[in-house]
Design an enzyme around this catalytic site. Structure first.
Site, PDB file in Angstrom:
ATOM      1  N   ILE A  58      -9.795   8.859  -6.248  1.00 51.09           N
ATOM      2  CA  ILE A  58      -8.686   8.533  -5.349  1.00 51.09           C
ATOM      3  C   ILE A  58      -7.401   8.375  -6.148  1.00 51.09           C
ATOM      4  CG2 ILE A  58      -7.844   6.994  -3.546  1.00 51.09           C
ATOM      5  CD1 ILE A  58     -10.502   8.319  -2.834  1.00 51.09           C
ATOM      6  N   ASP A  60      -3.569   7.201  -6.093  1.00 53.22           N
ATOM      7  CA  ASP A  60      -2.607   6.348  -5.396  1.00 53.22           C
ATOM      8  C   ASP A  60      -1.232   6.704  -5.948  1.00 53.22           C
ATOM      9  OD1 ASP A  60      -0.989   4.370  -4.372  1.00 53.22           O
ATOM     10  OD2 ASP A  60      -2.126   2.693  -5.178  1.00 53.22           O
ATOM     11  N   SER A  63       5.634   4.805  -5.511  1.00 55.47           N
ATOM     12  CA  SER A  63       7.012   5.243  -5.689  1.00 55.47           C
ATOM     13  C   SER A  63       7.445   5.220  -7.147  1.00 55.47           C
ATOM     14  CB  SER A  63       7.949   4.358  -4.858  1.00 55.47           C
ATOM     15  OG  SER A  63       7.780   2.998  -5.199  1.00 55.47           O
ATOM     16  N   SER A  66       1.981   6.671 -10.694  1.00 59.47           N
ATOM     17  CA  SER A  66       0.791   7.261 -10.097  1.00 59.47           C
ATOM     18  C   SER A  66      -0.437   6.646 -10.753  1.00 59.47           C
ATOM     19  CB  SER A  66       0.785   8.780 -10.297  1.00 59.47           C
ATOM     20  OG  SER A  66       1.868   9.383  -9.620  1.00 59.47           O
ATOM     21  N   GLU A 201      -3.195   2.864   5.863  1.00 58.78           N
ATOM     22  CA  GLU A 201      -3.345   1.870   4.811  1.00 58.78           C
ATOM     23  C   GLU A 201      -4.048   0.621   5.345  1.00 58.78           C
ATOM     24  OE1 GLU A 201      -0.528  -0.264   1.404  1.00 58.78           O
ATOM     25  OE2 GLU A 201       0.278   1.320   2.693  1.00 58.78           O
ATOM     26  N   SER A 233       6.638  -4.231   5.682  1.00 59.79           N
ATOM     27  CA  SER A 233       5.848  -4.150   6.906  1.00 59.79           C
ATOM     28  C   SER A 233       4.682  -5.114   6.850  1.00 59.79           C
ATOM     29  CB  SER A 233       5.325  -2.715   7.109  1.00 59.79           C
ATOM     30  OG  SER A 233       4.460  -2.347   6.046  1.00 59.79           O
ATOM     31  N   VAL A 234       4.066  -5.341   7.998  1.00 58.81           N
ATOM     32  CA  VAL A 234       2.858  -6.153   8.085  1.00 58.81           C
ATOM     33  C   VAL A 234       1.839  -5.362   8.887  1.00 58.81           C
ATOM     34  CG1 VAL A 234       3.732  -7.409  10.124  1.00 58.81           C
ATOM     35  CG2 VAL A 234       1.870  -8.366   8.768  1.00 58.81           C
TER      36      VAL A 234
END
Length: 479
Positions: A58, A60, A63, A66, A201, A233-234
Site C-alpha cells: 500500500i 500512501d 502531500s 510518499s 479514508e 475534516s472529521v
C-alpha cells in the site's frame, strides 16, 4: 550566518549535523536516486515462509512525502511479522534540516530531495511516478518472488494531489499506474491507484480499527464505530444493519454515497460513513472566528491579540477585554457547526443537513481519535503514556470550563503539555470538540467513548490508520 563561515565550514557543518541526526534515528537510512529515505531493515528471509501467506503493498501518497507499507497475512488473515516488525514501512523524507546544505546538494540530488511528494511534480507525471521507484524496489525485496503476481499493490493519494486540479493529478495517477504495471510484478488494477476521498479514508479506518480489535468476521453489532477529527475534516463511520442500509438516502446533496458495502473475512458489512469537509478542528477555528469577523472573540484566552491563518485567509483572533466566555463561545460553536437542525431534510441528521446513519448497535461503542486524543492529552485529563483511554463528552466540557477561565499569561504553566501555538485556542478547541460530539453527532454527555491513538496487536502498538484497512480489503477480495 553563512556569510561568516568559509566554503569548508559550509560543507562540513551541515554534514556533521546530518550525520549526527542520522546517527540518532532508529531506522536505517539510504540515498536512492538522490532521495533520502528511511526504512526498517529488509529482512524478507525472516518472514514466515508459508505458501499460504498473503501480502499487500500500500502506497500512501501524502502531500509532503510518499510512504509504502507492506503487510503480510496468514491464511486466517492474521498479521505475520515482517522481520522484527508487524509491517514493513518506508517513506521518502521531507527533511528541512538539509536546506542549509541545499546549494551544494541540489545539483546532485535534485528537487525530489526537498519535495518528495507526488504533488511536487505538477508538470512532469513520469518524474512523479519514478519518485516511487526506491520504495517500490524495497517493497519487492520484502515480498517473496513467487507470490508477487498475486500480491495487490494500491496507491491512495490525499489532499496534495487533489489540489493540483483534475487534469494534472490524473496524469500523475496514470503515470503511476503505468509504472506499477511495467516495474512492480505485483497485481495491479487501475482503480487501485486513486485520490482517496474522506469517505474512503473513513471506511478504511473503520476496517483497521475493527481488525485490530479482532471484530471482523463477527456480526455488525459486535463492531465499533469511529470518529476521526483531523485538521480540515472529521469522519464518522460505523456498521449498520442491512435493513437500515436499504432505507438509507442514496447520496448527499454533493453526491457522496452514505453507505459502503464491504466483504471482510467472510462477512458482508454495510458501513455508514461520511466525511464532513471543513469541520476539522483547524477549519472550525476559522469558522468560529469568522462569526465575529473584525470584532474580538469570546473563545480566545484573555490577553491574546493576534491573527489566525487557515487556507491562506487571515482571521482576527483577539480576546475580549474580560477574556473568554464559555457560554457565548459554545453558542458560536453551535452556529459554526450548523447544528440547529434547520437544514435537515431527513428524519434524523447530524449537522449541516447530513443524514446520521440511523444509529444502532454499530454506533454503541465509539473509538475517537486524532485531535480528540491530542487535546485531551494537552488538557491533562488523560494519561499521555497510555495509547487508549475511556472518557465521556462531558470531560471536554469540564476541561473547557477550566480553560476558558485561564489567562494567556498563565496558560503555559497550566497546560505544560500543550504546544504554544494552541494555547490561545484551547478554550475554543475543547468546546468545539464537546459541541461536535453532543450537538453534532447526538451523543449523550455522559456516554463512554474510547480515545485511541494506537491499538495493541500481538506484541506491537499499531496506528489505526487507513493503509492497513485498505490492505485488508484487498486481501479479502483476493480471497
Amino acid at each position: 550566518m553563512l556569510n561568516h563561515i568559509g566554503y569548508r565550514g559550509f560543507i562540513s557543518a551541515p554534514l556533521l549535523l546530518v550525520s549526527f541526526v542520522l546517527f540518532l534515528l532508529p531506522s536505517v537510512y539510504s540515498l536512492n536516486d538522490g532521495i533520502l529515505s528511511t526504512n526498517r531493515k529488509l529482512l524478507a528471509t525472516t518472514v514466515t515462509n508459508s505458501s499460504s501467506n498473503k501480502y499487500a503493498v500500500i502506497f500512501d501518497a501524502g502531500s509532503s512525502e510518499s510512504r509504502v507499507h507492506v503487510f503480510c497475512f496468514d491464511q486466517n488473515l492474521d498479521l505475520v511479522h515482517v522481520g522484527k516488525d508487524i509491517e514493513f514501512f518506508q517513506k521518502l523524507l521531507h527533511i528541512t534540516i538539509l536546506l542549509l546544505y541545499h546549494y551544494y546538494m541540489l545539483q546532485q540530488f535534485g528537487r525530489a530531495l526537498l519535495e518528495p511528494g507526488l504533488s511536487a511534480y505538477p508538470t512532469n507525471p513520469k518524474e512523479a511516478a519514478n519518485s516511487l521507484l526506491p520504495l517500490l524496489e524495497n517493497a519487492k525485496q520484502v515480498v517473496p518472488q513467487d507470490t508477487r503476481q498475486n500480491t495487490p499493490v494500491k496507491l491512495g493519494a490525499t489532499a496534495g494531489l487533489r489540489q493540483l486540479g483534475a487534469d494534472a493529478s490524473e496524469k500523475i495517477l496514470q503515470a503511476v499506474r503505468d509504472l506499477l504495471k511495467a516495474n512492480s510484478s505485483f497485481k495491479t488494477n487501475d482503480d487501485w491507484v486513486t485520490i482517496l476521498d474522506g469517505s474512503q479514508e473513513g471506511s478504511y479506518q473503520w476496517v483497521t480499527m475493527n481488525y485490530l480489535l479482532k471484530n471482523l468476521g463477527k456480526k455488525y453489532s459486535n463492531t465499533v464505530g469511529i470518529v476521526d477529527l483531523g485538521g480540515g475534516s472529521v469522519q464518522m463511520a460505523y456498521a449498520i444493519s442491512e435493513a437500515t442500509a436499504a432505507k438509507a438516502p442514496k447520496t448527499t446533496k454533493d453526491g457522496d454515497i452514505y453507505v459502503k458495502e464491504l466483504s471482510l473475512m467472510g462477512t458482508k458489512y454495510y458501513i455508514y460513513v461520511h466525511s464532513y469537509l471543513n469541520y476539522g478542528l483547524l477549519a472550525a477555528r476559522a469558522k468560529i472566528l469568522n462569526i465575529t469577523k473584525d470584532a474580538n472573540n469570546p473563545c480566545i484566552l484573555a490577553g491574546y491579540d493576534g491573527v489566525y491563518t487557515y487556507g491562506g485567509v487571515d482571521y482576527k483572533a483577539s480576546a475580549l477585554s474580560s477574556g473568554s466566555h464559555m457560554k457565548r463561545c459554545r453558542k458560536q460553536a453551535i452556529e459554526a457547526l450548523k447544528a440547529d437542525g434547520s437544514t435537515c431534510t431527513y428524519k434524523n441528521c447530524t449537522f449541516g443537513g447530513i443524514w446520521n446513519g440511523g444509529g444502532g448497535d454499530g454506533q454503541d461503542h465509539l473509538f475517537v481519535g486524532s485531535f480528540y486524543y491530542d487535546r485531551a492529552e494537552e488538557a491533562g485529563f488523560i494519561n499521555a503514556s497510555e495509547p487508549v483511554a475511556t472518557v465521556r463528552p462531558r470531560d471536554f466540557k469540564l476541561a473547557a470550563k477550566r480553560a476558558c477561565q485561564t489567562k494567556l499569561q498563565d496558560a503555559a504553566s497550566a497546560y505544560p503539555d500543550a504546544d504554544a501555538p494552541n494555547l490561545p485556542y484551547i478554550c475554543m478547541d475543547l468546546l468545539y470538540q464537546y459541541t461536535l460530539l453532543v450537538d453534532g453527532f447526538g451523543l449523550k454527555p455522559w456516554k463512554p467513548i474510547t480515545l485511541a491513538i494506537r491499538i495493541k496487536y500481538q506484541d506491537a502498538l499499531v496506528e489505526a490508520a487507513w493503509p492497513l484497512g485498505s490492505a485488508i480489503e484487498a486481501v479479502s477480495v483476493a480471497n
